[in-house]
Design a protein around this motif. Structure first.
Motif, PDB file in Angstrom:
ATOM      1  N   LYS A   1       0.829  -1.203   0.000  1.00 25.49           N
ATOM      2  CA  LYS A   1       0.000   0.000   0.000  1.00 25.49           C
ATOM      3  C   LYS A   1       0.864   1.253   0.000  1.00 25.49           C
ATOM      4  O   LYS A   1       0.566   2.227  -0.689  1.00 25.49           O
ATOM      5  N   SER A   2       1.959   1.220   0.760  1.00 22.11           N
ATOM      6  CA  SER A   2       2.837   2.395   0.776  1.00 22.11           C
ATOM      7  C   SER A   2       3.563   2.543  -0.557  1.00 22.11           C
ATOM      8  O   SER A   2       3.793   3.661  -1.016  1.00 22.11           O
ATOM      9  N   LYS A   3       3.901   1.421  -1.199  1.00 22.68           N
ATOM     10  CA  LYS A   3       4.511   1.495  -2.534  1.00 22.68           C
ATOM     11  C   LYS A   3       3.546   2.141  -3.520  1.00 22.68           C
ATOM     12  O   LYS A   3       3.952   2.928  -4.368  1.00 22.68           O
ATOM     13  N   ALA A   4       2.269   1.771  -3.402  1.00 23.26           N
ATOM     14  CA  ALA A   4       1.256   2.341  -4.292  1.00 23.26           C
ATOM     15  C   ALA A   4       1.182   3.852  -4.109  1.00 23.26           C
ATOM     16  O   ALA A   4       1.162   4.606  -5.085  1.00 23.26           O
ATOM     17  N   LYS A   5       1.170   4.294  -2.860  1.00 22.36           N
ATOM     18  CA  LYS A   5       1.105   5.739  -2.580  1.00 22.36           C
ATOM     19  C   LYS A   5       2.343   6.448  -3.111  1.00 22.36           C
ATOM     20  O   LYS A   5       2.254   7.543  -3.664  1.00 22.36           O
ATOM     21  N   MET A   6       3.516   5.816  -2.939  1.00 20.46           N
ATOM     22  CA  MET A   6       4.760   6.423  -3.431  1.00 20.46           C
ATOM     23  C   MET A   6       4.734   6.533  -4.950  1.00 20.46           C
ATOM     24  O   MET A   6       5.144   7.552  -5.507  1.00 20.46           O
ATOM     25  N   GLU A   7       4.279   5.470  -5.637  1.00 22.99           N
ATOM     26  CA  GLU A   7       4.211   5.510  -7.100  1.00 22.99           C
ATOM     27  C   GLU A   7       3.261   6.606  -7.568  1.00 22.99           C
ATOM     28  O   GLU A   7       3.553   7.319  -8.531  1.00 22.99           O
ATOM     29  N   GLN A   8       2.134   6.729  -6.880  1.00 25.20           N
ATOM     30  CA  GLN A   8       1.175   7.764  -7.261  1.00 25.20           C
ATOM     31  C   GLN A   8       1.771   9.154  -7.064  1.00 25.20           C
ATOM     32  O   GLN A   8       1.631  10.017  -7.941  1.00 25.20           O
ATOM     33  N   ALA A   9       2.435   9.368  -5.945  1.00 23.15           N
ATOM     34  CA  ALA A   9       3.026  10.679  -5.661  1.00 23.15           C
ATOM     35  C   ALA A   9       4.154  10.997  -6.643  1.00 23.15           C
ATOM     36  O   ALA A   9       4.253  12.113  -7.158  1.00 23.15           O
ATOM     37  N   LYS A  10       5.000  10.002  -6.893  1.00 27.91           N
ATOM     38  CA  LYS A  10       6.109  10.181  -7.840  1.00 27.91           C
ATOM     39  C   LYS A  10       5.562  10.497  -9.230  1.00 27.91           C
ATOM     40  O   LYS A  10       6.066  11.389  -9.923  1.00 27.91           O
ATOM     41  N   GLY A  11       4.524   9.787  -9.621  1.00 27.45           N
ATOM     42  CA  GLY A  11       3.918  10.016 -10.928  1.00 27.45           C
ATOM     43  C   GLY A  11       3.325  11.397 -11.048  1.00 27.45           C
ATOM     44  O   GLY A  11       3.471  12.066 -12.070  1.00 27.45           O
ATOM     45  N   LYS A  12       2.652  11.830  -9.999  1.00 25.85           N
ATOM     46  CA  LYS A  12       2.043  13.165 -10.013  1.00 25.85           C
ATOM     47  C   LYS A  12       3.120  14.241 -10.133  1.00 25.85           C
ATOM     48  O   LYS A  12       2.965  15.198 -10.899  1.00 25.85           O
ATOM     49  N   ALA A  13       4.215  14.043  -9.399  1.00 23.28           N
ATOM     50  CA  ALA A  13       5.314  15.012  -9.465  1.00 23.28           C
ATOM     51  C   ALA A  13       5.922  15.052 -10.865  1.00 23.28           C
ATOM     52  O   ALA A  13       6.156  16.133 -11.416  1.00 23.28           O
ATOM     53  N   LYS A  14       6.159  13.873 -11.445  1.00 20.69           N
ATOM     54  CA  LYS A  14       6.729  13.817 -12.798  1.00 20.69           C
ATOM     55  C   LYS A  14       5.797  14.490 -13.803  1.00 20.69           C
ATOM     56  O   LYS A  14       6.245  15.232 -14.672  1.00 20.69           O
ATOM     57  N   GLU A  15       4.518  14.200 -13.685  1.00 21.63           N
ATOM     58  CA  GLU A  15       3.552  14.781 -14.613  1.00 21.63           C
ATOM     59  C   GLU A  15       3.544  16.299 -14.494  1.00 21.63           C
ATOM     60  O   GLU A  15       3.557  17.018 -15.491  1.00 21.63           O
ATOM     61  N   THR A  16       3.559  16.792 -13.270  1.00 26.27           N
ATOM     62  CA  THR A  16       3.539  18.240 -13.037  1.00 26.27           C
ATOM     63  C   THR A  16       4.787  18.910 -13.594  1.00 26.27           C
ATOM     64  O   THR A  16       4.711  19.938 -14.276  1.00 26.27           O
ATOM     65  N   VAL A  17       5.951  18.320 -13.323  1.00 30.42           N
ATOM     66  CA  VAL A  17       7.208  18.880 -13.835  1.00 30.42           C
ATOM     67  C   VAL A  17       7.221  18.825 -15.359  1.00 30.42           C
ATOM     68  O   VAL A  17       7.603  19.795 -16.022  1.00 30.42           O
ATOM     69  N   GLY A  18       6.800  17.687 -15.906  1.00 27.60           N
ATOM     70  CA  GLY A  18       6.756  17.550 -17.364  1.00 27.60           C
ATOM     71  C   GLY A  18       5.886  18.598 -18.009  1.00 27.60           C
ATOM     72  O   GLY A  18       6.231  19.187 -19.029  1.00 27.60           O
ATOM     73  N   ARG A  19       4.740  18.850 -17.393  1.00 21.78           N
ATOM     74  CA  ARG A  19       3.820  19.852 -17.930  1.00 21.78           C
ATOM     75  C   ARG A  19       4.432  21.248 -17.822  1.00 21.78           C
ATOM     76  O   ARG A  19       4.326  22.063 -18.737  1.00 21.78           O
ATOM     77  N   ALA A  20       5.105  21.509 -16.690  1.00 20.87           N
ATOM     78  CA  ALA A  20       5.690  22.831 -16.455  1.00 20.87           C
ATOM     79  C   ALA A  20       6.797  23.156 -17.450  1.00 20.87           C
ATOM     80  O   ALA A  20       6.920  24.300 -17.896  1.00 20.87           O
ATOM     81  N   VAL A  21       7.604  22.153 -17.789  1.00 20.68           N
ATOM     82  CA  VAL A  21       8.724  22.411 -18.702  1.00 20.68           C
ATOM     83  C   VAL A  21       8.397  22.056 -20.147  1.00 20.68           C
ATOM     84  O   VAL A  21       9.235  22.199 -21.032  1.00 20.68           O
ATOM     85  N   GLY A  22       7.185  21.568 -20.390  1.00 19.36           N
ATOM     86  CA  GLY A  22       6.787  21.239 -21.751  1.00 19.36           C
ATOM     87  C   GLY A  22       7.369  19.934 -22.253  1.00 19.36           C
ATOM     88  O   GLY A  22       7.525  19.745 -23.451  1.00 19.36           O
TER      89      GLY A  22
END
Length: 57
Positions: free
Chosen positions: A6-27
């Motif tokens: 369950k904690s791995k799932a939460k970490m993957e979700q958080a990591k993914g959200k961060a990557k998506e946000t950074v990716g969107r910010a830098v294009g």
């Protein structure tokens, strides 16, 4: 074991959200897509654990 998954799932979700946000910010579409994929992996892992919990009880 279930708590660890369950904690791995939460970490993957958080990591993914961060990557998506950074990716969107830098294009960077690739980074954004990787972020969405990581989130989906986390969502799938979380759903699997919830299903296991239902059948345990």
């Amino acid at each position: 074991m279930a708590g660890e998954q369950k904690s791995k799932a939460k970490m993957e979700q958080a990591k993914g959200k961060a990557k998506e946000t950074v990716g969107r910010a830098v294009g960077n579409e690739r980074l954004e897509a990787e972020g969405r994929a990581d989130q989906a992996k986390g969502d799938a892992r979380q759903a699997k654990e919830k299903t296991k919990d239902v059948f345990k009880h």
